[in-house]
Design an enzyme around this catalytic site. Structure first.
Site, PDB file in Angstrom:
ATOM      1  N   THR A 168       1.143  -1.217  -0.204  1.00 35.73           N
ATOM      2  CA  THR A 168      -0.327   0.147   0.025  1.00 35.73           C
ATOM      3  C   THR A 168       0.645   1.812   0.618  1.00 35.73           C
ATOM      4  OG1 THR A 168      -1.495   0.752   1.278  1.00 35.73           O
ATOM      5  CG2 THR A 168      -0.127   0.432   2.511  1.00 35.73           C
ATOM      6  N   THR A 169       0.113   2.673  -0.145  1.00 35.75           N
ATOM      7  CA  THR A 169       0.741   3.558  -0.442  1.00 35.75           C
ATOM      8  C   THR A 169       0.351   5.111   0.533  1.00 35.75           C
ATOM      9  OG1 THR A 169       2.139   3.395  -1.860  1.00 35.75           O
ATOM     10  CG2 THR A 169       1.976   5.468  -0.968  1.00 35.75           C
TER      11      THR A 169
END
Length: 282
Positions: free
Chosen positions: A73-74
């Site tokens: 994810t970011t």
């Protein structure tokens, strides 16, 4: 003076007091018949000990990597003169498999507190929603909102109790309290850090590159929102585990505001390419 004999034989069976008047009546009812009305349970795996199956296989070495869950994810957050910007993507992945493109990775704890999710979606979602309950209970007991420091400490204490037991969480807690804006990063080992810039997730290295090049404390609100959006986009472009849409929140003295509800990173790709005079297929 006459004496009466008392029968104490009832003491040998004290349970008889719990029996009703018709306890010994036989109505022809077999209580085992009621078990047929119970719903069927899930079938267990046909192994010796289903509860510890994954751990047993890992110890035996017959399936290397079984418990090495792949996730990505970011998420990012930074403090500027107008408050705090929180930006996230929306992709949930399991290795090369994209499980979902619409995950909500910002947990709205209350009207002044936000939390982000990175790591295992179930772990982060459950414990941050539990944090929401704890913050609400604090507010009911003390008649005032919990501070950002206290909320992040509650989460860190929970993670510390479960360290080494398989939790996968990399979270940020952002909010505004009596001391102004505060941003904390809390991981699944119980570590807790306060800072001005954080990015968590597999795409964080790419997001940091954009943040480091464009961050200033005196950014305007529009510039800060654009920086968060651009950083998430570049991370999704380079990191295969990040993608979906960009969501941006602004935390300020009156609470938080959702600045970008969900903007497709594919559309951002062509938009940024056009700004550079490129076709986007280079």
């Amino acid at each position: 003076m006459a004496a009466a004999a008392i029968d104490f034989s009832f003491l040998s069976d004290p349970g008889s007091f719990a029996k009703g008047a018709h306890a010994d009546d036989d109505h022809g009812i077999n209580f085992n018949d009621f078990r047929k009305c119970e719903p069927e349970a899930f079938c267990m795996a046909p192994v010796d000990n289903p509860k510890t199956f994954c751990q047993d296989i890992k110890k035996s070495g017959t399936a290397p990597g079984l418990m090495d869950f792949k996730h990505g994810t970011t998420t990012l957050g930074f403090v500027f003169q107008g408050g705090i910007i929180i930006a996230v993507d929306s992709r949930a992945s399991m290795g090369s498999f994209i499980g979902s493109a619409t995950v909500k990775k910002v947990i709205e704890i209350n009207e002044f507190l936000l939390g982000t999710m990175a790591g295992g979606a179930a772990d982060c979602s459950f414990w941050e929603r539990h944090l929401t309950r704890l913050c609400r209970m604090h507010e009911l007991r003390t008649k005032e909102r919990i501070s950002v420091a206290a909320a992040s400490k509650l989460l860190a204490n929970i993670f510390f109790q479960y360290r080494g037991q398989g939790l996968s969480c990399g979270t940020m807690v952002a909010g505004w309290d009596k001391k102004g804006p505060s941003l904390y990063m809390v991981d699944d080992g119980g570590d807790r850090f306060k800072g001005d810039r954080f990015s968590v997730g597999s795409g964080s290295t790419f997001a940091y590159g954009v943040l480091d090049s464009g961050y200033r404390y005196d950014l305007s609100l529009d510039e800060a929102v654009e920086l968060g959006r651009r950083a998430i986009y570049h991370a999704t472009h380079r990191d295969g585990s990040s993608g979906g849409v960009v969501r941006v929140y602004h935390v300020h003295e009156k609470g938080w505001t959702k600045m970008i509800a969900g903007e497709d990173v594919n559309e951002l790709h062509w938009m940024y390419a056009k700004e550079k005079g490129m076709t986007g297929t280079e």
